[in-house]
Design a protein around this motif. Structure first.
Motif, PDB file in Angstrom:
ATOM      1  N   SER A  30       0.859  -1.193   0.000  1.00 41.75           N
ATOM      2  CA  SER A  30       0.000   0.000   0.000  1.00 41.75           C
ATOM      3  C   SER A  30       0.893   1.240   0.000  1.00 41.75           C
ATOM      4  O   SER A  30       1.416   1.623   1.061  1.00 41.75           O
ATOM      5  CB  SER A  30      -0.913   0.011   1.233  1.00 41.75           C
ATOM      6  N   PRO A  31       1.105   1.869  -1.166  1.00 43.04           N
ATOM      7  CA  PRO A  31       1.970   3.053  -1.231  1.00 43.04           C
ATOM      8  C   PRO A  31       1.378   4.225  -0.444  1.00 43.04           C
ATOM      9  O   PRO A  31       0.191   4.511  -0.548  1.00 43.04           O
ATOM     10  CB  PRO A  31       2.044   3.361  -2.725  1.00 43.04           C
ATOM     11  N   GLU A  32       2.227   4.887   0.330  1.00 45.80           N
ATOM     12  CA  GLU A  32       1.782   6.027   1.140  1.00 45.80           C
ATOM     13  C   GLU A  32       2.836   7.124   1.122  1.00 45.80           C
ATOM     14  O   GLU A  32       4.036   6.854   1.098  1.00 45.80           O
ATOM     15  CB  GLU A  32       1.539   5.608   2.598  1.00 45.80           C
ATOM     16  N   ILE A  33       2.372   8.364   1.124  1.00 46.65           N
ATOM     17  CA  ILE A  33       3.247   9.526   1.279  1.00 46.65           C
ATOM     18  C   ILE A  33       2.630  10.422   2.342  1.00 46.65           C
ATOM     19  O   ILE A  33       1.446  10.746   2.275  1.00 46.65           O
ATOM     20  CB  ILE A  33       3.411  10.306  -0.039  1.00 46.65           C
ATOM     21  N   GLU A  34       3.436  10.798   3.323  1.00 48.82           N
ATOM     22  CA  GLU A  34       2.957  11.655   4.410  1.00 48.82           C
ATOM     23  C   GLU A  34       3.613  13.025   4.301  1.00 48.82           C
ATOM     24  O   GLU A  34       4.836  13.130   4.173  1.00 48.82           O
ATOM     25  CB  GLU A  34       3.277  11.033   5.770  1.00 48.82           C
ATOM     26  N   ILE A  35       2.786  14.063   4.318  1.00 48.57           N
ATOM     27  CA  ILE A  35       3.263  15.439   4.194  1.00 48.57           C
ATOM     28  C   ILE A  35       2.885  16.204   5.461  1.00 48.57           C
ATOM     29  O   ILE A  35       1.718  16.187   5.876  1.00 48.57           O
ATOM     30  CB  ILE A  35       2.648  16.135   2.953  1.00 48.57           C
ATOM     31  N   THR A  36       3.858  16.880   6.044  1.00 44.01           N
ATOM     32  CA  THR A  36       3.608  17.640   7.266  1.00 44.01           C
ATOM     33  C   THR A  36       4.200  19.038   7.138  1.00 44.01           C
ATOM     34  O   THR A  36       5.333  19.190   6.663  1.00 44.01           O
ATOM     35  CB  THR A  36       4.231  16.947   8.490  1.00 44.01           C
ATOM     36  N   VAL A  37       3.436  20.055   7.523  1.00 41.19           N
ATOM     37  CA  VAL A  37       3.918  21.429   7.575  1.00 41.19           C
ATOM     38  C   VAL A  37       3.620  21.973   8.967  1.00 41.19           C
ATOM     39  O   VAL A  37       2.466  21.956   9.410  1.00 41.19           O
ATOM     40  CB  VAL A  37       3.242  22.316   6.513  1.00 41.19           C
ATOM     41  N   ALA A  38       4.668  22.437   9.656  1.00 41.51           N
ATOM     42  CA  ALA A  38       4.479  22.950  11.017  1.00 41.51           C
ATOM     43  C   ALA A  38       5.637  23.884  11.358  1.00 41.51           C
ATOM     44  O   ALA A  38       6.581  24.038  10.579  1.00 41.51           O
ATOM     45  CB  ALA A  38       4.409  21.802  12.013  1.00 41.51           C
ATOM     46  N   THR A  39       5.544  24.514  12.502  1.00 42.27           N
ATOM     47  CA  THR A  39       6.641  25.344  13.001  1.00 42.27           C
ATOM     48  C   THR A  39       7.201  24.719  14.268  1.00 42.27           C
ATOM     49  O   THR A  39       6.474  24.077  15.028  1.00 42.27           O
ATOM     50  CB  THR A  39       6.179  26.780  13.303  1.00 42.27           C
ATOM     51  N   ALA A  40       8.513  24.923  14.478  1.00 43.58           N
ATOM     52  CA  ALA A  40       9.171  24.415  15.682  1.00 43.58           C
ATOM     53  C   ALA A  40      10.418  25.237  15.948  1.00 43.58           C
ATOM     54  O   ALA A  40      11.281  25.357  15.067  1.00 43.58           O
ATOM     55  CB  ALA A  40       9.532  22.945  15.507  1.00 43.58           C
ATOM     56  N   ASP A  41      10.489  25.815  17.150  1.00 42.73           N
ATOM     57  CA  ASP A  41      11.673  26.596  17.551  1.00 42.73           C
ATOM     58  C   ASP A  41      12.034  27.676  16.530  1.00 42.73           C
ATOM     59  O   ASP A  41      13.178  27.770  16.070  1.00 42.73           O
ATOM     60  CB  ASP A  41      12.873  25.669  17.755  1.00 42.73           C
ATOM     61  N   ASP A  42      11.056  28.484  16.152  1.00 45.16           N
ATOM     62  CA  ASP A  42      11.262  29.592  15.208  1.00 45.16           C
ATOM     63  C   ASP A  42      11.701  29.117  13.826  1.00 45.16           C
ATOM     64  O   ASP A  42      12.338  29.859  13.065  1.00 45.16           O
ATOM     65  CB  ASP A  42      12.284  30.601  15.743  1.00 45.16           C
ATOM     66  N   ASN A  43      11.374  27.870  13.489  1.00 41.73           N
ATOM     67  CA  ASN A  43      11.670  27.334  12.166  1.00 41.73           C
ATOM     68  C   ASN A  43      10.387  26.829  11.509  1.00 41.73           C
ATOM     69  O   ASN A  43       9.476  26.342  12.196  1.00 41.73           O
ATOM     70  CB  ASN A  43      12.661  26.166  12.243  1.00 41.73           C
ATOM     71  N   LEU A  44      10.341  26.953  10.193  1.00 42.35           N
ATOM     72  CA  LEU A  44       9.310  26.289   9.410  1.00 42.35           C
ATOM     73  C   LEU A  44       9.842  24.912   9.047  1.00 42.35           C
ATOM     74  O   LEU A  44      10.972  24.787   8.558  1.00 42.35           O
ATOM     75  CB  LEU A  44       9.019  27.080   8.131  1.00 42.35           C
ATOM     76  N   VAL A  45       9.055  23.869   9.301  1.00 47.41           N
ATOM     77  CA  VAL A  45       9.494  22.500   9.027  1.00 47.41           C
ATOM     78  C   VAL A  45       8.508  21.838   8.070  1.00 47.41           C
ATOM     79  O   VAL A  45       7.323  21.699   8.375  1.00 47.41           O
ATOM     80  CB  VAL A  45       9.605  21.673  10.323  1.00 47.41           C
ATOM     81  N   ILE A  46       9.019  21.451   6.904  1.00 46.28           N
ATOM     82  CA  ILE A  46       8.217  20.743   5.899  1.00 46.28           C
ATOM     83  C   ILE A  46       8.801  19.346   5.748  1.00 46.28           C
ATOM     84  O   ILE A  46       9.991  19.188   5.470  1.00 46.28           O
ATOM     85  CB  ILE A  46       8.244  21.468   4.546  1.00 46.28           C
ATOM     86  N   THR A  47       7.977  18.330   5.937  1.00 46.63           N
ATOM     87  CA  THR A  47       8.439  16.947   5.859  1.00 46.63           C
ATOM     88  C   THR A  47       7.633  16.184   4.818  1.00 46.63           C
ATOM     89  O   THR A  47       6.406  16.279   4.787  1.00 46.63           O
ATOM     90  CB  THR A  47       8.297  16.244   7.222  1.00 46.63           C
TER      91      THR A  47
END
Length: 275
Positions: A189-206
């Motif tokens: 079952s192919p899956e891709i997880e996308i996350t956008v959030a902030t942490a410690d004054d950083n933008l984090v895109i996963t």
């Protein structure tokens, strides 16, 4: 000589992509006008349906109960149809604006950017492009976007390219693995997880996939110009080097990744939030 021939083919591919980008921008601009026409007339039609409903209610005593119910059902269906036309038209306009942003944005200009919106649009563009080019391709997208994320100073046309490059690779990785599993008759079952959030004054895109993963050699050469694991004609080998330049040199951030061969890959963009 083989390397020179491959380089020539990759450069030709890059030139074609550049021409296609200009053509796409022109097409997007031309399509936006009739789309606006469709959206505006849908809104007008919705208003006319409201007027029609008022007229029917004013003359309700002249109609049988069955006719009133039929008219009510028809108007409700028409209003739902108009709403769907407006929503999908506005979605198409949003995609077109994203394409125009990439083609027209001023070079290296930081502007307040809705990062969640950009990531959503380019995740979907990559997904649908893969479906159009690979018959039977499908993948489960798991998306998490931080609620209330403020506008962030970024170069939107460049950030969107970085997201698109990594997302394209993730789609390709799960597709390759699904083809292998299909040949072996194994479930996957192919899956891709996308996350956008902030942490410690950083933008984090996963962006994480459960695709084929990378070998040690690929990990070491990942950011080399013109290095690609895709067949000739399908990749230029420039995507990841461009992505690192966008995130690290232009945005002052960091591109990091973890990958296990046969299990999947996770890419993370960490970008300092400009005050």
């Amino acid at each position: 000589m083989t390397e020179l021939e491959q380089l020539k083919q990759q450069l030709e591919k890059q030139e074609k992509l550049a021409s296609l980008g200009m053509l796409s921008a022109g097409i997007a601009h031309e399509i936006q006008n009739p789309l606006n026409f469709v959206i505006n007339f849908s809104k007008m039609s919705n208003k006319l349906l409201d007027d029609l409903t008022d007229v029917v209610e004013d003359n309700a005593e002249r109609l049988s109960e069955a006719d009133r119910e039929d008219l009510s059902d028809i108007v409700a269906d028409l209003k739902e149809n108009m709403t769907q036309i407006m929503e999908n038209g506005e979605r198409a306009v949003s995609i077109i604006q994203g394409i125009l942003l990439v083609s027209r944005g001023k070079e290296n200009e930081f502007v307040p950017t809705d990062v969640c919106h950009i990531v959503k649009e380019y995740v979907r563009l990559s997904y649908h492009a893969m479906r159009a080019n690979c018959q039977g391709f499908n993948v489960t997208l798991r998306e998490q976007y931080q609620e209330g994320l403020p506008m962030i100073m970024a170069i939107p046309q460049d950030l969107s390219r970085a997201v698109l490059n990594v997302m394209n690779n993730a789609c390709y990785a799960v597709w390759r693995k699904s083809e292998v599993k299909k040949e072996k008759g194994e479930d996957y079952s192919p899956e891709i997880e996308i996350t956008v959030a902030t942490a410690d004054d950083n933008l984090v895109i996963t962006i994480a996939d459960n695709g084929e993963g990378m070998s040690d050699e690929v990990k070491q050469r990942l950011f080399e110009n013109f290095f690609t694991t895709k067949p000739i004609g399908q990749g230029t080998g420039l995507g990841m080097s461009i992505t690192r330049d966008i995130i690290e040199n232009k945005h002052g951030g960091k591109v990091s990744f973890t990958s296990t061969e046969g299990k999947g890959t996770t890419f993370t963009f960490t970008i300092p939030i400009k005050k």
